[in-house]
Write a protein that holds these residues in place. Structure first.
Motif: not given
Length: 342
Positions: A252-277
């Motif tokens: 399920a998580a990989s499905l979301l990542v694949a859809a996001a990457v397919a539409q917008a390319g590779i955008i780093g650090f959003v998935g790292l920073i947000t949950p940690h904060l």
């Protein structure tokens, strides 16, 4: 100050702030850009009282699409951090980014030499709309390959190693293909930087579809992630079918990542920073952390894209550059803190 508040009140305030910031980011994202619009013009365009294609056809789908991409990366990052019990895990841990880049590069190779007359960051002007499909298939296929090499979702340590291997091999193959044509280098490099400039209403609809398919199951697995924080043996003692649930969570998580990457390319650090904060304010309860990370990721990427559009106007930066400039120092700070605690 917030630490002195009761836990339930603090959590409610955090969620309310996230909703408020989301609305602010939406308004600012639609109003500001190369051509600034007044709040009245924005409201009239949204209500249909005055035709304004800048709002309805350009900025609104871009902002909404960016929010969906940020939400997908945020909630996937929280899910991966909970699954691997590591706050430094990110959504691309399973090799999805490298898989998407390889698939798009492969498509460029099938097309032959690319026309040189495209903008530096306009990958989808030089590649057909099927590039998004190739990116999705590449990201999801890389994730499945990582699962196979690791021997299943239950072996989290092997999953990390397998993801590193798959990502390294696909990155090497991508580099080889890129070097065959200078124009291809520029097109794929633009894709790997991440860009929301070409998100239109079709892309928003696709993202929304995948979001509605994958988010509800993830939210229902919050209790499973809470149990995993106590250790796998404890989670098994609660009667949970752990291996099947972990596999379902990963897909399920990989499905979301694949859809996001397919539409917008590779955008780093959003998935790292947000949950940690957000973990600092909400604690480790993933029943709250998952939806909050979706809201936080949407806010973060919308504001980062606003900076990308306004810092160097009339030109604009790829949003992936902005998130990297913001997230890189933050990641180093996290590493420094973990090292100090150790």
């Amino acid at each position: 100050m917030t630490q002195a508040l009761p836990l339930a009140l603090r959590r409610s305030l955090v969620l309310l702030w996230l909703v408020f910031l989301l609305l602010v980011a939406l308004v600012l994202g639609v109003a500001l850009g190369t051509v600034s619009l007044s709040p009245l013009e924005v409201v009239q365009a949204l209500l249909g009282q005055r035709e304004n294609p800048i709002v309805t056809e350009m900025r609104l789908p871009r902002v909404l699409g960016g929010m969906l991409v940020g939400a997908a990366l945020g909630v996937a990052g929280a899910a991966f951090q909970g699954l691997f019990r590591n706050p430094l895990a990110d959504p691309y841990l399973m090799g999805s980014a490298a898989g998407a880049a390889f698939a798009v590069t492969l498509l460029a190779s099938f097309l032959g030499s690319l026309a040189p007359g495209f903008a530096q960051h306009a990958v989808f002007q030089s590649l057909p709309p099927s590039a998004t499909l190739f990116g999705f298939l590449g990201a999801f296929s890389a994730t499945l390959l990582t699962l196979v090499l690791a021997g299943g979702a239950a072996r989290t340590g092997e999953l990390v190693l397998a993801g590193v291997v798959v990502g390294s091999v696909l990155t090497g193959a991508t580099t080889y293909l890129m070097l065959q044509d200078a124009d291809r280098v520029r097109a794929v490099f633009a894709y790997t930087l991440g860009n929301l400039a070409f998100l239109g209403w079709p892309g928003v609809k696709v993202l929304l579809l995948f979001f509605l398919l994958a988010l509800p199951p993830l939210l229902l697995l919050g209790r499973v992630l809470n149990a995993l924080q106590l250790g796998e043996e404890v989670a098994k003692s609660l009667g949970l079918p752990l291996e099947g649930l972990k596999l379902f969570l990963l897909l399920a998580a990989s499905l979301l990542v694949a859809a996001a990457v397919a539409q917008a390319g590779i955008i780093g650090f959003v998935g790292l920073i947000t949950p940690h904060l957000l973990r600092r304010f909400l604690g480790e309860d993933y029943r709250l952390l998952l939806p909050a990370s979706a809201l936080g990721g949407a806010v973060l990427l919308a504001l980062a894209d606003l900076l990308a559009r306004t810092l160097t106007r009339p030109a604009e930066l790829p949003v992936g550059v902005v998130t990297t400039l913001l997230g890189g120092p933050f990641f180093l700070y996290l590493m420094w803190r973990r090292r100090g605690r150790a």
